[in-house]
Design an enzyme around this catalytic site. Structure first.
Site, short mmCIF file in Angstrom:
data_model
loop_
_atom_site.label_atom_id
_atom_site.label_comp_id
_atom_site.label_asym_id
_atom_site.label_seq_id
_atom_site.Cartn_x
_atom_site.Cartn_y
_atom_site.Cartn_z
N SER A 46 -0.76 2.04 2.17
CA SER A 46 -0.96 1.94 3.62
C SER A 46 -1.72 3.11 4.22
CB SER A 46 0.40 1.82 4.32
OG SER A 46 1.24 2.92 4.02
N ASP A 334 3.47 6.65 13.43
CA ASP A 334 4.69 5.88 13.23
C ASP A 334 5.58 6.62 12.23
OD1 ASP A 334 3.79 5.30 10.66
OD2 ASP A 334 3.25 3.23 11.10
N HIS A 337 3.23 7.41 8.92
CA HIS A 337 1.77 7.58 8.91
C HIS A 337 1.30 8.52 10.03
CE1 HIS A 337 2.72 3.54 7.23
NE2 HIS A 337 1.93 3.99 6.27
#
Length: 368
Positions: A46, A334, A337
């Site tokens: 991610s 978040d 990240h």
């Protein structure tokens, strides 16, 4: 006078022919596939995801607001408020944004492709069925290679792939999955055995790309997962760092550095950049004001302690979540990240610096 006139005509004709040759050559360089640019191929999770997960059935997506709000003004599948590290590296290398492999209208592969998939790991069993594993990303690269050979011919494709940079960020989910989702995974292995299994799968993919022409590799180590908002607010639930995972992270980073050194000795022409994201992010978490931030531990977007519950956008656990007013003040967007601003600082540092990259920085790899 006649002779002078003939000479003038001859010189003018020669000038026009030369100019036409230059224009034709320059035009060919622009209109055809570029001959000397350096492509960027991206693999991982991610941190590098650019939208692949939007195109198959999985919950590991960031295709909803407020993701993408800072730069794109709409969600792109990136787990950030804007651009990520590969986006900035592509910019510095004078490349366009590198598109996700599963993007339906993907035609020009000559600048590179992004194979990364959120939630994936180096191990096939990490969130199996919900992600594109690193091994499958290698298979997708093989498909791209075949397409380039068909379009460009073997020699041009070989040249393109040999000067390309292969940028990896993977491994963190192999440990997070083991601790958070399926602790039984660790039951059959010692700490060293499990780490070696992860590193072995990573280097197998690196060697797989090398075998097919790749020569320039950049790999990030694992950042301090214990103290991410997710570690503090979800894994630990007390606000303290989830220190149980730290020995795995430390050993992984050491093993990865050693593995790359061995590959350099083993594989002719192999060049790499080992990048310490761990040191970089730890400094900004512990001393945010020193780097232009206000908050280094609490996520801008999410819920629960430290914003550590992965619920940014209200699409996971519940629709209720918190969103900060000024994302540029935060290190984390978040629960897991960083913000675009952190990614930009990081990209600048690894592009031309040498304090957290060895033996080459990214600029040196691109200028091979």
């Amino acid at each position: 006078m006649a002779n002078i006139r003939y000479i003038q005509i001859f010189v003018f004709a020669l000038y026009m022919c030369s100019s036409l040759l230059i224009i034709t050559t320059q035009s060919h360089g622009r209109s055809g596939l570029p001959n000397r640019h350096t492509p960027l191929f991206i693999l991982g999770d991610s941190v590098f995801e650019a939208g692949n997960n939007d195109y198959f059935n999985t919950t590991a997506r960031a295709n909803y607001k407020p993701y993408g709000e800072t730069y794109f003004k709409y969600p792109t599948g990136r787990f950030s408020d804007g651009r990520q590290i590969p986006d900035f590296i592509a910019q510095y290398a004078k490349l366009p944004l590198i598109p996700p492999y599963l993007q339906p209208d993907l035609h020009d592969l000559s600048y590179g492709v992004n194979f990364a998939s959120a939630g994936s790991g180096a191990l096939d069993g990490t969130r199996q069925g919900l992600v594109i594993s690193l091994k499958t990303q290698l298979s997708n690269f093989k498909i791209v290679r075949k397409s380039l050979r068909k379009k460009l011919g073997d020699e041009k494709a070989k040249s393109l792939l040999s000067r390309a940079v292969y940028f990896f960020n993977t491994g963190s989910n192999d440990y997070l999955f083991a601790f958070d989702t399926d602790p039984t995974v660790l039951g059959s292995y010692s700490q060293q055995e499990y780490v070696d299994l992860v590193i072995g799968n990573m280097t197998a993919v690196v060697e797989g790309i090398y075998k097919r022409g790749g020569r320039n590799f950049a790999l990030l180590d694992l950042w301090p997962m214990a103290c991410l908002p997710y570690g503090r607010g979800t894994l630990q639930k007390t606000g303290a760092c989830f220190d149980t995972i730290t020995p795995y992270v430390t050993l992984h980073n050491k093993r990865l550095a050693n593995a790359l050194q061995k590959l350099e000795k083993k594989l002719e022409g192999f060049r790499y950049s080992f990048i310490s994201s761990n040191e970089f992010l730890t400094k900004r978490m512990n001393h945010p004001s020193k780097y232009g931030f206000v908050e280094g531990r609490v996520a801008c977007c999410g819920s629960g302690p430290y914003g550590g519950i992965f619920n940014c956008g209200g699409m996971k656990i519940s629709k209720k979540y918190n969103l900060c007013k000024n994302v540029s003040e935060y290190v984390f967007f978040d629960s897991s990240h960083p913000t675009e601003r952190v990614y930009e600082q990081f990209a600048k540092k690894i592009w031309s610096g040498n304090s957290i990259t060895a033996p080459y920085n990214l600029k040196a790899l691109f200028e091979n």
